[in-house]
Design a protein around this motif. Structure first.
Motif, PDB file in Angstrom:
ATOM      1  N   ILE B  82      43.773  42.166  41.872  1.00  7.26           N
ATOM      2  CA  ILE B  82      43.243  40.835  41.521  1.00  7.26           C
ATOM      3  C   ILE B  82      41.733  40.963  41.452  1.00  7.26           C
ATOM      4  O   ILE B  82      41.098  41.388  42.422  1.00  7.26           O
ATOM      5  CB  ILE B  82      43.590  39.750  42.570  1.00  7.26           C
ATOM      6  N   LYS B  83      41.177  40.624  40.299  1.00 13.60           N
ATOM      7  CA  LYS B  83      39.718  40.712  40.147  1.00 13.60           C
ATOM      8  C   LYS B  83      39.151  39.307  39.996  1.00 13.60           C
ATOM      9  O   LYS B  83      39.657  38.518  39.190  1.00 13.60           O
ATOM     10  CB  LYS B  83      39.361  41.468  38.858  1.00 13.60           C
ATOM     11  N   ASP B  84      38.103  39.007  40.752  1.00 12.44           N
ATOM     12  CA  ASP B  84      37.357  37.763  40.502  1.00 12.44           C
ATOM     13  C   ASP B  84      36.338  38.091  39.431  1.00 12.44           C
ATOM     14  O   ASP B  84      35.373  38.813  39.685  1.00 12.44           O
ATOM     15  CB  ASP B  84      36.665  37.294  41.788  1.00 12.44           C
ATOM     16  N   ILE B  85      36.561  37.595  38.205  1.00 11.72           N
ATOM     17  CA  ILE B  85      35.669  38.023  37.130  1.00 11.72           C
ATOM     18  C   ILE B  85      34.559  37.012  36.838  1.00 11.72           C
ATOM     19  O   ILE B  85      33.620  37.318  36.124  1.00 11.72           O
ATOM     20  CB  ILE B  85      36.437  38.365  35.830  1.00 11.72           C
ATOM     21  N   ASP B  86      34.691  35.834  37.371  1.00 15.37           N
ATOM     22  CA  ASP B  86      33.664  34.809  37.177  1.00 15.37           C
ATOM     23  C   ASP B  86      33.983  33.687  38.162  1.00 15.37           C
ATOM     24  O   ASP B  86      35.040  33.701  38.787  1.00 15.37           O
ATOM     25  CB  ASP B  86      33.739  34.279  35.729  1.00 15.37           C
TER      26      ASP B  86
END
Lengths: 220, 378
Positions: B82-86
């Motif tokens: 899971i990436k927090d991209i913004d």
């Protein structure tokens, strides 16, 4: 109109692809756009006569009926299939230069939006009107529109959006295209879009249905 | 009178103390208001349910539509990262797909390899169409998987929070939508012409599964079920195709819901002016949406005249052109006109036609409560 060209046009209007296709029931067993186009070429009709006198004519009627909501998406898709079957026979004439398309239309659904029915229908109708269509698909970033415009200087661009949230992306794309290609025409469409919005973001036209887009680009 | 009683009286074609107010939120609108973790809001039933209650109370609505149910933990299976991209934007990476969850709209799913379009003739109905429904076809390439072990847990959880105060409605998707999702939209629409009987076999199979789902849902403490059928309008199919491929199947689901003593309403987007009577023939208790010009072509007064004797109407504020883009004066005038017209009918619930668009601001939604309290009294 000559009889065979008229028959081809009717096949396009009714979505009669070939003799094997049982649809429409009243034309079951009869030759379709596929066989009739081949026969017309064999009879000596020019590819241009067939394209403009039968195929474009037929698709124009389909577009009008769709706009008036007297034809619906399944029937339009059948007409597009019939058109495609006929175009197979005309393809060599495009390659040889005997047939020329009216221009190039670049179309795509804007970034962040994966919906494509409206975009696909518009692409089919514009192709059916004698234009070369470059379909960039869905979720198309602004840079991709600019890149393809760079390679096709005079092209008209069509942008589609179904979501209210992707209208903002449409605005960004239109503004970027305007900045880099101020002379190119830009057509926008999609359920939440309207002419006021199109005007505000700098598009040349809001097309509420594919036929409006066809008539506009043909008038350029 | 409680909000729940208000909604129930309107759905029984009577007039309560004032017009009930109950809009459905788009997922994007919910997230814009709540700013949750976008992936958790989509996948975690409790986070979603808590959000539904918070929004209902914040905007003074009389009921809650539960658009997703059957939450569970299976979404974590195969999840690689899971990436927090913004801010408000997360990317979930699986072996076969990427999912972008954001505050702005529905999740966007991109599969690593494109779905191959199916020929209708190659479909093995018995083998490929599930007899028990275990997903909701939400949007293009986006399915919400239903977990058997927690199929309707969200309803009891919600009742535990709100008690009997609010009207709670479930939602199921029409067989026609399952069919479009299964075949791919264009392929499915062409198949209606090329092989109508096979299409009916597929629809029949989906209908059996959806009837079971709807019937089980009705064992919960809910007042009504909404049937979502967005592609059954004039923008896609003819009235003849509606009668052939939509009406018979939705009618059976409606019958199953009514057999359980619950009310049921159909939601179809866009232009439906030519098929109101056909929709009435389904036996549904009500209609939702009825998009006005330019998104659709329904005139509310005309709709009441044509079908209002046997159906309640839930609508029909234009979420885009009235709530999102109109200036204050026009927005108020549009809503007041709908309120006035709706009050003349027997059963009326004030609502947006389609769901509240993501970027509609809080003040516009609060305006609906204010106008209903001032001008919606019977």
């Amino acid at each position: 109109m000559n009889q065979i060209l008229e028959q081809i046009s009717i096949c396009i209007q009714k979505g009669k692809v070939d003799s094997k296709m049982a649809y429409p029931p009243e034309m079951k067993g009869m030759p379709g756009a596929d066989e009739l186009t081949k026969a017309a070429l064999d009879e000596g009709f020019s590819a241009n006569d067939i394209l403009s006198g039968a195929l474009i004519h037929g698709m124009g009627i389909v577009g009008d009926l769709f706009r008036e909501k007297r034809l619906f998406v399944p029937q339009v898709l059948m007409s597009a299939m019939a058109m495609k079957a006929a175009m197979v026979h005309l393809k060599p004439f495009f390659s040889s230069g005997e047939l020329k398309q009216k221009g190039t239309f670049i179309i795509g659904t804007v970034a962040g939006d994966l919906h494509d029915i409206g975009k696909n229908l518009t692409a089919m109708m514009i192709e059916g009107a004698g234009w070369r269509v470059i379909d960039l698909g869905t979720d198309v970033k602004t840079e991709r529109f600019l890149e393809v415009l760079n390679e096709n200087g005079n092209a008209v661009v069509g942008l589609s959006a179904l979501l209210t949230t992707t209208m903002e992306q449409m605005e960004r794309s239109v503004k970027a295209i305007r900045e880099h290609f101020p002379e190119n025409r830009i057509v926008v469409g999609g359920a939440p879009v309207n002419s006021e919005f199109a005007k505000r973001i700098g598009a040349s036209l809001y097309a509420p249905n594919p036929q409006v887009a066809v008539e506009y680009i043909n008038s350029i | 009178m409680t909000p729940r009683e208000r909604v129930n009286i309107a759905m029984s074609l009577s007039k309560p103390d004032k017009v009930p107010l109950m809009c459905q939120f788009s997922i994007g609108a919910m997230m814009q208001q709540l700013k949750p973790s976008p992936a958790l809001f989509w996948y975690d039933g409790r986070v979603f349910a808590d959000g539904l209650v918070a929004l209902c109370e914040r905007f003074g609505f009389d009921g809650i539509l539960v658009s997703l149910h059957g939450h569970g933990d299976r979404w974590r299976e195969g999840l690689m990262e899971i990436k927090d991209i913004d801010e408000g934007k997360q990317e979930l990476i699986y072996g076969n797909r990427r999912e972008i969850h954001s505050w702005s709209d529905l999740p966007m799913v991109k599969f690593n390899s494109a779905n191959i379009s199916r020929e209708i003739s190659s479909v093995d109905v018995e083998r490929e169409i599930p007899s028990h429904i275990d997903y909701i076809p939400v949007s293009q390439d986006l399915r919400f998987h239903l977990h058997k072990s927690n199929m309707f847990g969200i309803f009891s959880y919600l009742r535990g929070i709100v008690g009997g105060k609010y009207s709670i409605h479930g939602e199921i998707t029409s067989p026609f939508d399952y069919f479009l999702d299964f075949m791919g939209y264009e392929n499915a629409l062409v198949s209606l012409i090329i092989d109508p009987q096979k299409c009916k076999d597929i629809l029949e199979r989906f209908t059996k599964g959806i009837c079971l789902l709807a019937s089980d849902m009705c064992d919960e403490d809910i007042d009504a079920v909404k049937i979502s059928s967005p592609f059954a309008g004039m923008g896609f199919i003819s009235p003849e195709h509606y009668e052939e491929f939509v009406l018979p199947y939705e009618s059976r689901i409606i019958e199953a819901i009514k057999d359980k003593g619950k009310r049921v309403y159909i939601h179809t987007c866009g232009h439906i002016g030519d098929r109101l009577e056909l929709m009435q023939k389904s036996g549904a208790s009500g209609l939702e949406c009825l998009d006005p010009e330019p998104v659709g072509n329904v005139d509310l007064k005309d709709a009441f005249n044509r079908i209002g004797d046997s159906m309640f109407i839930k609508g029909n504020i234009d979420s885009v052109n009235t709530l999102l883009y109109a200036d204050e004066n026009k927005a108020r005038a549009d809503v007041l006109k709908i309120l006035e017209t709706g009050k003349q009918g027997n059963g009326f619930i004030l609502s947006t036609a389609c769901s509240i668009a993501p970027m509609v601001c809080s003040d516009r939604i609060l305006m609906l409560r204010e106008l209903t309290d001032r001008f919606g009294l019977y």
